[in-house]
Scaffold this motif. Structure first.
Motif, PDB file in Angstrom:
ATOM      1  N   LYS A   1     -62.823 -24.803  -7.192  1.00 18.86           N
ATOM      2  CA  LYS A   1     -63.899 -24.896  -6.927  1.00 18.86           C
ATOM      3  C   LYS A   1     -64.337 -23.553  -6.129  1.00 18.86           C
ATOM      4  N   THR A   2     -63.741 -23.151  -5.440  1.00 20.52           N
ATOM      5  CA  THR A   2     -64.110 -21.710  -4.898  1.00 20.52           C
ATOM      6  C   THR A   2     -64.257 -20.792  -5.915  1.00 20.52           C
ATOM      7  N   LYS A   3     -63.480 -20.766  -6.943  1.00 17.69           N
ATOM      8  CA  LYS A   3     -63.878 -19.801  -8.090  1.00 17.69           C
ATOM      9  C   LYS A   3     -64.906 -20.188  -9.042  1.00 17.69           C
ATOM     10  N   LEU A   4     -64.926 -21.258  -9.124  1.00 15.62           N
ATOM     11  CA  LEU A   4     -66.139 -21.664 -10.108  1.00 15.62           C
ATOM     12  C   LEU A   4     -67.602 -21.364  -9.192  1.00 15.62           C
ATOM     13  N   GLU A   5     -67.575 -21.632  -7.913  1.00 21.02           N
ATOM     14  CA  GLU A   5     -68.902 -21.141  -7.096  1.00 21.02           C
ATOM     15  C   GLU A   5     -69.115 -19.864  -7.146  1.00 21.02           C
ATOM     16  N   LEU A   6     -68.089 -19.067  -7.036  1.00 18.16           N
ATOM     17  CA  LEU A   6     -68.009 -17.572  -6.959  1.00 18.16           C
ATOM     18  C   LEU A   6     -68.767 -17.060  -8.514  1.00 18.16           C
ATOM     19  N   ASN A   7     -68.257 -17.361  -9.204  1.00 19.93           N
ATOM     20  CA  ASN A   7     -68.590 -17.177 -10.667  1.00 19.93           C
ATOM     21  C   ASN A   7     -70.238 -17.302 -11.054  1.00 19.93           C
ATOM     22  N   SER A   8     -70.557 -18.339 -10.097  1.00 19.91           N
ATOM     23  CA  SER A   8     -72.069 -18.637 -10.412  1.00 19.91           C
ATOM     24  C   SER A   8     -72.902 -17.737  -9.262  1.00 19.91           C
ATOM     25  N   MET A   9     -72.150 -16.892  -8.744  1.00 18.40           N
ATOM     26  CA  MET A   9     -73.076 -16.383  -7.566  1.00 18.40           C
ATOM     27  C   MET A   9     -73.274 -14.685  -7.986  1.00 18.40           C
TER      28      MET A   9
ATOM     29  N   LEU B   1     -56.610 -10.478  -4.947  1.00 23.65           N
ATOM     30  CA  LEU B   1     -56.523 -10.160  -6.425  1.00 23.65           C
ATOM     31  C   LEU B   1     -57.753  -9.949  -7.180  1.00 23.65           C
ATOM     32  N   SER B   2     -58.578 -10.237  -6.645  1.00 24.71           N
ATOM     33  CA  SER B   2     -60.037 -10.309  -7.100  1.00 24.71           C
ATOM     34  C   SER B   2     -61.017  -9.419  -6.792  1.00 24.71           C
ATOM     35  N   ARG B   3     -62.339  -9.332  -7.276  1.00 27.75           N
ATOM     36  CA  ARG B   3     -63.287  -8.198  -6.771  1.00 27.75           C
ATOM     37  C   ARG B   3     -63.996  -8.938  -5.570  1.00 27.75           C
ATOM     38  N   HIS B   4     -63.637 -10.088  -5.196  1.00 24.59           N
ATOM     39  CA  HIS B   4     -64.412 -10.538  -3.944  1.00 24.59           C
ATOM     40  C   HIS B   4     -63.651 -10.227  -2.536  1.00 24.59           C
ATOM     41  N   THR B   5     -64.485 -10.474  -1.456  1.00 21.35           N
ATOM     42  CA  THR B   5     -63.981  -9.776  -0.186  1.00 21.35           C
ATOM     43  C   THR B   5     -63.931 -11.102   0.864  1.00 21.35           C
ATOM     44  N   LEU B   6     -62.929 -11.319   1.526  1.00 16.26           N
ATOM     45  CA  LEU B   6     -62.596 -12.245   2.364  1.00 16.26           C
ATOM     46  C   LEU B   6     -63.406 -11.615   3.796  1.00 16.26           C
ATOM     47  N   ILE B   7     -64.346 -12.233   4.240  1.00 13.18           N
ATOM     48  CA  ILE B   7     -65.116 -11.842   5.426  1.00 13.18           C
ATOM     49  C   ILE B   7     -64.450 -12.238   6.845  1.00 13.18           C
ATOM     50  N   SER B   8     -64.204 -13.646   6.683  1.00 15.29           N
ATOM     51  CA  SER B   8     -63.584 -14.258   7.915  1.00 15.29           C
ATOM     52  C   SER B   8     -63.072 -15.629   7.588  1.00 15.29           C
TER      53      SER B   8
ATOM     54  N   GLY C   1     -57.636 -29.017  11.839  1.00 20.11           N
ATOM     55  CA  GLY C   1     -57.372 -29.411  10.533  1.00 20.11           C
ATOM     56  C   GLY C   1     -58.244 -28.701   9.423  1.00 20.11           C
ATOM     57  N   GLN C   2     -59.256 -28.289   9.782  1.00 18.80           N
ATOM     58  CA  GLN C   2     -60.475 -27.839   8.886  1.00 18.80           C
ATOM     59  C   GLN C   2     -60.291 -26.233   8.738  1.00 18.80           C
ATOM     60  N   PHE C   3     -60.333 -25.878   7.653  1.00 21.11           N
ATOM     61  CA  PHE C   3     -60.370 -24.159   7.302  1.00 21.11           C
ATOM     62  C   PHE C   3     -61.503 -23.772   6.970  1.00 21.11           C
ATOM     63  N   ARG C   4     -61.930 -22.698   7.433  1.00 24.79           N
ATOM     64  CA  ARG C   4     -63.328 -21.976   6.893  1.00 24.79           C
ATOM     65  C   ARG C   4     -63.196 -20.716   6.592  1.00 24.79           C
ATOM     66  N   PHE C   5     -63.796 -20.440   5.525  1.00 21.35           N
ATOM     67  CA  PHE C   5     -63.699 -18.991   4.756  1.00 21.35           C
ATOM     68  C   PHE C   5     -65.068 -18.679   4.683  1.00 21.35           C
ATOM     69  N   VAL C   6     -65.209 -17.394   4.820  1.00 22.27           N
ATOM     70  CA  VAL C   6     -66.338 -16.783   4.496  1.00 22.27           C
ATOM     71  C   VAL C   6     -66.325 -15.733   3.487  1.00 22.27           C
ATOM     72  N   ILE C   7     -66.747 -15.658   2.324  1.00 22.31           N
ATOM     73  CA  ILE C   7     -66.380 -14.622   1.257  1.00 22.31           C
ATOM     74  C   ILE C   7     -67.657 -13.965   0.611  1.00 22.31           C
ATOM     75  N   LYS C   8     -67.418 -12.925   0.363  1.00 20.55           N
ATOM     76  CA  LYS C   8     -68.341 -11.993   0.012  1.00 20.55           C
ATOM     77  C   LYS C   8     -68.288 -11.857  -1.498  1.00 20.55           C
ATOM     78  N   CYS C   9     -69.168 -12.367  -2.388  1.00 22.49           N
ATOM     79  CA  CYS C   9     -68.941 -12.087  -3.959  1.00 22.49           C
ATOM     80  C   CYS C   9     -69.216 -10.626  -4.300  1.00 22.49           C
ATOM     81  N   GLY C  10     -68.045 -10.247  -4.987  1.00 20.43           N
ATOM     82  CA  GLY C  10     -67.928  -8.905  -5.611  1.00 20.43           C
ATOM     83  C   GLY C  10     -68.677  -8.735  -6.870  1.00 20.43           C
TER      84      GLY C  10
END
Length: 75
Positions: free
Chosen positions: A19-27, A52-59, A65-74
């Motif tokens: 789902k993360t990959k699909l969302e990034l593909n539409s951004m 391995l992608s063009r995207h960047t993990l910001i935080s 038990g909940q994981f939070r990621f902030v990703i900048k679309c490359g």
């Protein structure tokens, strides 16, 4: 402040990553995506994919038990 949020809580591997990959593909490049997940595998899978992608993990963080990621679309 992020541009989009994806709540993948309750989903099991590999769905949070897919789902993360699909969302990034539409951004657009430069937009930021927040991903919330409860599957512990996400803590390993999402950062590994981003390396391995063009995207960047910001935080990334984990709380109760909940994981939070902030990703900048490359570009």
């Amino acid at each position: 402040m992020v541009d989009r949020s994806l709540d993948a809580s309750g989903l099991q591997c590999p769905m949070p990553l897919l789902k993360t990959k699909l969302e990034l593909n539409s951004m657009a490049p430069g937009e930021e995506l927040e991903v919330l997940a409860t599957d512990a595998g996400s803590a390993r899978d999402i950062p590994a994919f981003l390396q391995l992608s063009r995207h960047t993990l910001i935080s990334s963080s984990e709380s109760a038990g909940q994981f939070r990621f902030v990703i900048k679309c490359g570009g």
